[in-house]
Design a protein around this motif. Structure first.
Motif, PDB file in Angstrom:
ATOM      1  N   ARG A  42       5.146  57.462 -90.502  1.00 18.49           N
ATOM      2  CA  ARG A  42       5.264  58.423 -89.400  1.00 18.49           C
ATOM      3  C   ARG A  42       6.286  59.521 -89.681  1.00 18.49           C
ATOM      4  NH1 ARG A  42       0.837  58.445 -86.887  1.00 18.49           N
ATOM      5  NH2 ARG A  42       0.345  57.992 -89.064  1.00 18.49           N
ATOM      6  N   ARG A  43       7.196  59.298 -90.585  1.00 23.37           N
ATOM      7  CA  ARG A  43       8.215  60.311 -90.874  1.00 23.37           C
ATOM      8  C   ARG A  43       7.613  61.578 -91.457  1.00 23.37           C
ATOM      9  NH1 ARG A  43      12.208  57.753 -94.920  1.00 23.37           N
ATOM     10  NH2 ARG A  43      10.209  57.031 -95.774  1.00 23.37           N
ATOM     11  N   TYR A  44       6.443  61.454 -92.075  1.00 22.15           N
ATOM     12  CA  TYR A  44       5.825  62.592 -92.747  1.00 22.15           C
ATOM     13  C   TYR A  44       4.659  63.173 -91.958  1.00 22.15           C
ATOM     14  CZ  TYR A  44       8.513  60.550 -96.560  1.00 22.15           C
ATOM     15  OH  TYR A  44       9.524  60.040 -97.328  1.00 22.15           O
ATOM     16  N   ASP A  45       4.577  62.848 -90.670  1.00 22.87           N
ATOM     17  CA  ASP A  45       3.470  63.355 -89.862  1.00 22.87           C
ATOM     18  C   ASP A  45       3.459  64.882 -89.808  1.00 22.87           C
ATOM     19  OD1 ASP A  45       2.473  60.893 -89.377  1.00 22.87           O
ATOM     20  OD2 ASP A  45       3.014  60.803 -87.249  1.00 22.87           O
ATOM     21  N   PHE A  46       4.637  65.511 -89.802  1.00 19.55           N
ATOM     22  CA  PHE A  46       4.707  66.969 -89.710  1.00 19.55           C
ATOM     23  C   PHE A  46       4.014  67.637 -90.901  1.00 19.55           C
ATOM     24  CE2 PHE A  46       8.231  65.835 -92.391  1.00 19.55           C
ATOM     25  CZ  PHE A  46       8.337  66.878 -93.308  1.00 19.55           C
ATOM     26  N   LEU A  47       3.866  66.905 -92.000  1.00 17.95           N
ATOM     27  CA  LEU A  47       3.262  67.444 -93.216  1.00 17.95           C
ATOM     28  C   LEU A  47       1.855  66.893 -93.463  1.00 17.95           C
ATOM     29  CD1 LEU A  47       3.503  69.024 -95.911  1.00 17.95           C
ATOM     30  CD2 LEU A  47       4.580  66.973 -96.884  1.00 17.95           C
ATOM     31  N   LEU A  48       1.700  65.585 -93.334  1.00 19.27           N
ATOM     32  CA  LEU A  48       0.433  64.945 -93.687  1.00 19.27           C
ATOM     33  C   LEU A  48      -0.528  64.836 -92.510  1.00 19.27           C
ATOM     34  CD1 LEU A  48       1.811  62.132 -96.028  1.00 19.27           C
ATOM     35  CD2 LEU A  48       1.078  64.464 -96.606  1.00 19.27           C
ATOM     36  N   HIS A  49      -0.020  64.971 -91.287  1.00 22.66           N
ATOM     37  CA  HIS A  49      -0.878  64.972 -90.091  1.00 22.66           C
ATOM     38  C   HIS A  49      -0.462  66.162 -89.215  1.00 22.66           C
ATOM     39  CE1 HIS A  49      -2.326  61.010 -91.244  1.00 22.66           C
ATOM     40  NE2 HIS A  49      -1.070  60.623 -91.389  1.00 22.66           N
ATOM     41  N   PRO A  50      -0.711  67.394 -89.708  1.00 27.80           N
ATOM     42  CA  PRO A  50      -0.164  68.591 -89.045  1.00 27.80           C
ATOM     43  C   PRO A  50      -0.957  69.065 -87.828  1.00 27.80           C
ATOM     44  CG  PRO A  50      -1.363  69.225 -91.017  1.00 27.80           C
ATOM     45  CD  PRO A  50      -1.400  67.724 -90.964  1.00 27.80           C
ATOM     46  N   GLY A  51      -1.242  68.154 -86.896  1.00 32.51           N
ATOM     47  CA  GLY A  51      -1.837  68.535 -85.615  1.00 32.51           C
ATOM     48  C   GLY A  51      -3.128  69.320 -85.768  1.00 32.51           C
TER      49      GLY A  51
ATOM     50  N   VAL B 111      11.150  69.666 -86.625  1.00 33.46           N
ATOM     51  CA  VAL B 111      10.423  68.405 -86.779  1.00 33.46           C
ATOM     52  C   VAL B 111      10.604  67.546 -85.534  1.00 33.46           C
ATOM     53  CG1 VAL B 111      10.270  66.275 -88.133  1.00 33.46           C
ATOM     54  CG2 VAL B 111      10.584  68.470 -89.290  1.00 33.46           C
ATOM     55  N   ASP B 112      11.803  67.613 -84.932  1.00 26.97           N
ATOM     56  CA  ASP B 112      12.103  66.871 -83.704  1.00 26.97           C
ATOM     57  C   ASP B 112      12.511  67.885 -82.635  1.00 26.97           C
ATOM     58  OD1 ASP B 112      12.677  64.891 -81.869  1.00 26.97           O
ATOM     59  OD2 ASP B 112      14.673  64.474 -82.687  1.00 26.97           O
ATOM     60  N   PRO B 113      11.547  68.589 -82.037  1.00 29.56           N
ATOM     61  CA  PRO B 113      11.876  69.723 -81.169  1.00 29.56           C
ATOM     62  C   PRO B 113      12.549  69.310 -79.875  1.00 29.56           C
ATOM     63  CG  PRO B 113       9.531  69.257 -81.051  1.00 29.56           C
ATOM     64  CD  PRO B 113      10.093  68.357 -82.116  1.00 29.56           C
ATOM     65  N   GLN B 114      13.490  70.143 -79.429  1.00 31.81           N
ATOM     66  CA  GLN B 114      14.086  70.021 -78.119  1.00 31.81           C
ATOM     67  C   GLN B 114      13.376  70.986 -77.174  1.00 31.81           C
ATOM     68  OE1 GLN B 114      18.472  69.595 -77.999  1.00 31.81           O
ATOM     69  NE2 GLN B 114      18.424  70.080 -80.183  1.00 31.81           N
ATOM     70  N   ARG B 115      13.915  71.094 -75.983  1.00 33.84           N
ATOM     71  CA  ARG B 115      13.335  72.005 -75.012  1.00 33.84           C
ATOM     72  C   ARG B 115      13.371  73.433 -75.544  1.00 33.84           C
ATOM     73  NH1 ARG B 115      15.355  72.555 -68.701  1.00 33.84           N
ATOM     74  NH2 ARG B 115      13.663  73.918 -67.988  1.00 33.84           N
ATOM     75  N   ASP B 116      12.303  74.179 -75.315  1.00 34.22           N
ATOM     76  CA  ASP B 116      12.149  75.568 -75.747  1.00 34.22           C
ATOM     77  C   ASP B 116      11.987  75.707 -77.257  1.00 34.22           C
ATOM     78  OD1 ASP B 116      12.392  76.434 -73.102  1.00 34.22           O
ATOM     79  OD2 ASP B 116      14.574  76.595 -73.260  1.00 34.22           O
ATOM     80  N   GLU B 117      11.804  74.596 -77.968  1.00 38.30           N
ATOM     81  CA  GLU B 117      11.522  74.646 -79.396  1.00 38.30           C
ATOM     82  C   GLU B 117      10.076  74.212 -79.644  1.00 38.30           C
ATOM     83  OE1 GLU B 117      16.024  73.591 -81.058  1.00 38.30           O
ATOM     84  OE2 GLU B 117      14.380  72.185 -81.383  1.00 38.30           O
ATOM     85  N   GLN B 118       9.518  74.676 -80.740  1.00 41.96           N
ATOM     86  CA  GLN B 118       8.158  74.319 -81.093  1.00 41.96           C
ATOM     87  C   GLN B 118       8.163  73.319 -82.239  1.00 41.96           C
ATOM     88  OE1 GLN B 118       5.365  77.622 -81.425  1.00 41.96           O
ATOM     89  NE2 GLN B 118       6.824  78.994 -80.424  1.00 41.96           N
ATOM     90  N   ARG B 119       7.122  72.517 -82.301  1.00 45.58           N
ATOM     91  CA  ARG B 119       7.049  71.496 -83.346  1.00 45.58           C
ATOM     92  C   ARG B 119       6.721  72.140 -84.691  1.00 45.58           C
ATOM     93  NH1 ARG B 119       7.170  66.268 -83.287  1.00 45.58           N
ATOM     94  NH2 ARG B 119       7.012  66.256 -81.011  1.00 45.58           N
ATOM     95  N   LEU B 120       7.488  71.773 -85.698  1.00 48.16           N
ATOM     96  CA  LEU B 120       7.257  72.277 -87.045  1.00 48.16           C
ATOM     97  C   LEU B 120       6.141  71.477 -87.697  1.00 48.16           C
ATOM     98  CD1 LEU B 120       8.033  74.088 -89.444  1.00 48.16           C
ATOM     99  CD2 LEU B 120       9.711  72.349 -90.106  1.00 48.16           C
ATOM    100  N   LEU B 121       5.044  72.139 -88.016  1.00 46.66           N
ATOM    101  CA  LEU B 121       3.911  71.525 -88.683  1.00 46.66           C
ATOM    102  C   LEU B 121       3.582  72.347 -89.918  1.00 46.66           C
ATOM    103  CD1 LEU B 121       1.695  70.827 -85.532  1.00 46.66           C
ATOM    104  CD2 LEU B 121       3.031  69.141 -86.814  1.00 46.66           C
ATOM    105  N   ILE B 122       3.424  71.673 -91.049  1.00 41.05           N
ATOM    106  CA  ILE B 122       3.165  72.347 -92.317  1.00 41.05           C
ATOM    107  C   ILE B 122       1.911  71.732 -92.934  1.00 41.05           C
ATOM    108  CG2 ILE B 122       4.089  72.921 -94.590  1.00 41.05           C
ATOM    109  CD1 ILE B 122       6.888  72.413 -93.375  1.00 41.05           C
TER     110      ILE B 122
END
Length: 616
Positions: free
Chosen positions: A364-373, A220-231
């Motif tokens: 904004r805390r739920y963007d990974f779920l409700l606004h999944p890119g 959900v909060d990616p660092q370098r070499d990590e991908q953003r978790l979107l559901i």
């Protein structure tokens, strides 16, 4: 005593069978046998250790057993053993036999009184574990003979499910990391298991660092070499999603939501013509995109509408609002009495629930779920990416392990989210079982950390229901589960009882030990009496994947590959000089719900450095 003198010349000799009761054998130790360490053919073996192995020769075959109890001056006296004066004894549980060099669980004959009992040496153990047997992975070394590798069968480990159980600080996370690394160690090179497929649900973010070289990390909060978790929310179970968005609805209120969602999904299919979908087969849970913004707008429009005119059918709307910006339409307010405007008599009464839906969409805390890119639908239900891209990242990546780092997920939605992730993965493999990407052609192991948080007996939710389904049916469809918990007594009993292999590390709580003991035959329960005194990283391994129950020391990964689960170094940290502190950074992280949030963005722009002194 002549027999003892004769047999004591054999360095593997321990004593004689004194009594046999079912699968339990009492052994009297010979006077020449001293407890401690014995060197046989250059190898070290520990004698008189609970969970160590013994061999009882029976002519052309050997019986094998595991020591479950050791004592002195406590064996019952009888005429058969009156000539023995050592007072030292062992209780052994028979577990298998070797005929012609092939080991098999179960026994075809029992030993006789007076039969000799021997240490199981490396050569004998090699027959049991099969040094060159395909499909076994090394997890550590036997505690009773550290030169002998401890192996587990990969097929049974995955298809019959497993559990890693141990108290905090017992080495549970390290065991999981070591086990997964053993499976995938050669995945990127020759041999090994290059097509391994493992999905880990990492609740505390411990494994991203430990397995970074063999894992793709989504956070959900990616660092370098990590991908953003979107559901994508539209792939979730509708009942679970509405429970989160509205706080819970039922009856006509729930029907208002589900009817609108169904119509949106049907319209989206008519616009996009999704492959394999028949319009008549669409249900409210079919994973077809739909817009939550459109859902909110249409329902709130119906709830707040007012009408005028003699027939009360003339809309008083004077502002259309904006569904994309979550701005509701505006109507002339209704009047009191017989004069218009009049309220909508067919309104369901869900204004409060709709206000909560809007609040969730703006959080904004739920963007990974409700606004999944790229998976967020537009108002007409069209998305940039479909579920195939999501599944390709989760279970079809180039690396054998995928870690879903859920440490940044708000606790209020964690249980629902875990259940939804598991359902997405299981349903996709269940329905693709006839395809090469399905679980039968390429099995999947799902590792669930901190399982007691969402698989509790008291919490009957989507997560528990889905894992129960995996535990009962997953074997047939190539989906295996590994349950990891520090409180096995809190994990649903149905789920734990379906696990065929157990890695039991140090457990001090009697209720936790009792839960594991209930899974073993009565004769082997004594093995688990050592659980409170196991060393860190030491485990009792038993079940389908282990030919014999064994006490072993799990191989410790390299320091750079160990999980970030160590306890804080209190004395070290408190002894260093006081550093300058800024609690504005603490508040920033608290408000942002992100551990790495900053007060001011440094705005660093990185550019490649070109050495101009080098000639072209």
């Amino acid at each position: 005593m002549g027999l003892y003198r004769m047999l004591s010349r054999d360095p593997t000799f321990l004593g004689e069978v004194a009594s046999v009761s079912g699968s339990s054998v009492s052994v009297h130790l010979a006077p020449s046998v001293a407890s401690g360490l014995s060197i046989i053919e250059g190898r070290a073996y520990r004698i008189g250790q609970v969970a160590s192995f013994v061999r009882i020769p029976q002519g052309y075959q050997d019986l094998f057993g595991v020591v479950s109890e050791v004592g002195a001056d406590a064996a019952p006296k009888s005429a058969d053993n009156a000539h023995i004066d050592t007072g030292r004894w062992m209780r052994v549980q028979l577990i298998g036999e070797s005929i012609g060099g092939e080991f098999e669980r179960g026994i075809s004959q029992y030993p006789n009184i007076g039969d000799s009992v021997h240490i199981t040496t490396e050569g004998s153990l090699a027959r049991i574990y099969g040094e060159s047997e395909f499909g076994h992975v090394v997890v550590g070394t036997l505690s009773s003979a550290e030169s002998i590798p401890a192996k587990v069968a990969l097929d049974e480990l995955v298809t019959r499910h497993s559990a890693v159980l141990g108290s905090t600080g017992s080495g549970k996370s390290t065991t999981v990391a070591s086990l997964l690394r053993s499976i995938t160690a050669s995945a990127n090179g020759g041999g090994g298991h290059p097509s391994a497929r493992i999905l880990m649900l990492d609740i505390h973010g411990e494994y991203s660092f430990a397995l970074s070289d063999v894992a793709t990390v989504f956070s959900v909060d990616p660092q370098r070499d990590e991908q953003r978790l979107l559901i994508p929310y539209w792939a979730l179970d509708v009942a679970e999603l509405l429970g989160f968005l509205t706080g819970g609805v039922d009856g006509p209120r729930e029907t208002a939501f589900t009817d609108k969602i169904f119509r949106q999904k049907r319209d989206a299919h008519l616009n996009s013509k999704f492959a394999g979908v028949d319009e008549s087969s669409i249900t409210v849970d079919t994973p077809i995109p739909y817009s939550l913004k459109r859902l909110w707008y249409d329902l709130v429009d119906f709830e707040i509408a007012t009408f005028d005119g003699p027939e009360r059918d003339k809309s008083t709307k004077f502002d259309e609002g904006d569904p994309d910006k979550l701005i509701a339409p505006k109507y002339r307010p209704h009047a009191i009495g017989s004069k218009g405007p009049f309220i909508n008599q067919q309104a369901i009464g869900i204004r409060r629930q709709l206000d909560l839906v809007r609040s969730r969409l703006l959080d904004r805390r739920y963007d990974f779920l409700l606004h999944p890119g790229p998976w967020e639908p537009d108002l007409d239900g069209r998305t940039v990416l479909d579920l195939d891209a999501l599944l390709a990242g989760w279970i079809g990546g180039e690396k054998p392990i995928t870690i879903l780092d859920l440490s940044g997920v708000p606790s209020g939605v964690l249980e629902r989210l875990v259940g939804s992730i598991l359902k997405i993965v299981y349903e996709s493999l269940f329905w693709s079982r006839e395809k090469s990407e399905g679980g039968i052609a390429r099995p999947l192991l799902v590792v669930m950390e901190e399982a007691h948080r969402y698989l509790s007996r008291e919490k009957a939710g989507l997560a528990s229901d889905t894992v129960q389904r995996i535990a009962k049916e997953g074997r047939k469809y190539g989906v295996g589960a590994m349950v990891v918990s520090q409180r096995p007594s809190e994990v649903d009993e149905t789920i734990l009882s379906q696990c065929g292999t157990y890695f039991a590390l140090r457990l001090s709580n009697p209720a936790d030990r009792a839960r594991i003991q209930g899974t073993l035959p009565d004769g082997l329960v004594g093995l688990l009496e050592v659980l409170p005194v196991l060393r860190t990283g030491e485990a009792i391994v038993m079940g389908e994947a282990a030919k014999l129950p064994m006490r072993c020391r799990i191989t410790l990964p390299e320091k750079e590959h160990q999980p970030r689960s160590n306890d804080p170094e209190v004395s070290k940290q408190w002894s260093i000089s006081r550093r300058q502190e800024g609690y504005d950074r603490v508040v920033a992280s608290w408000r942002a719900q992100r551990p790495r949030a900053v007060v001011q963005d440094a705005g660093i722009i990185r550019k490649p450095v070109v050495d101009e002194s080098v000639d072209d």
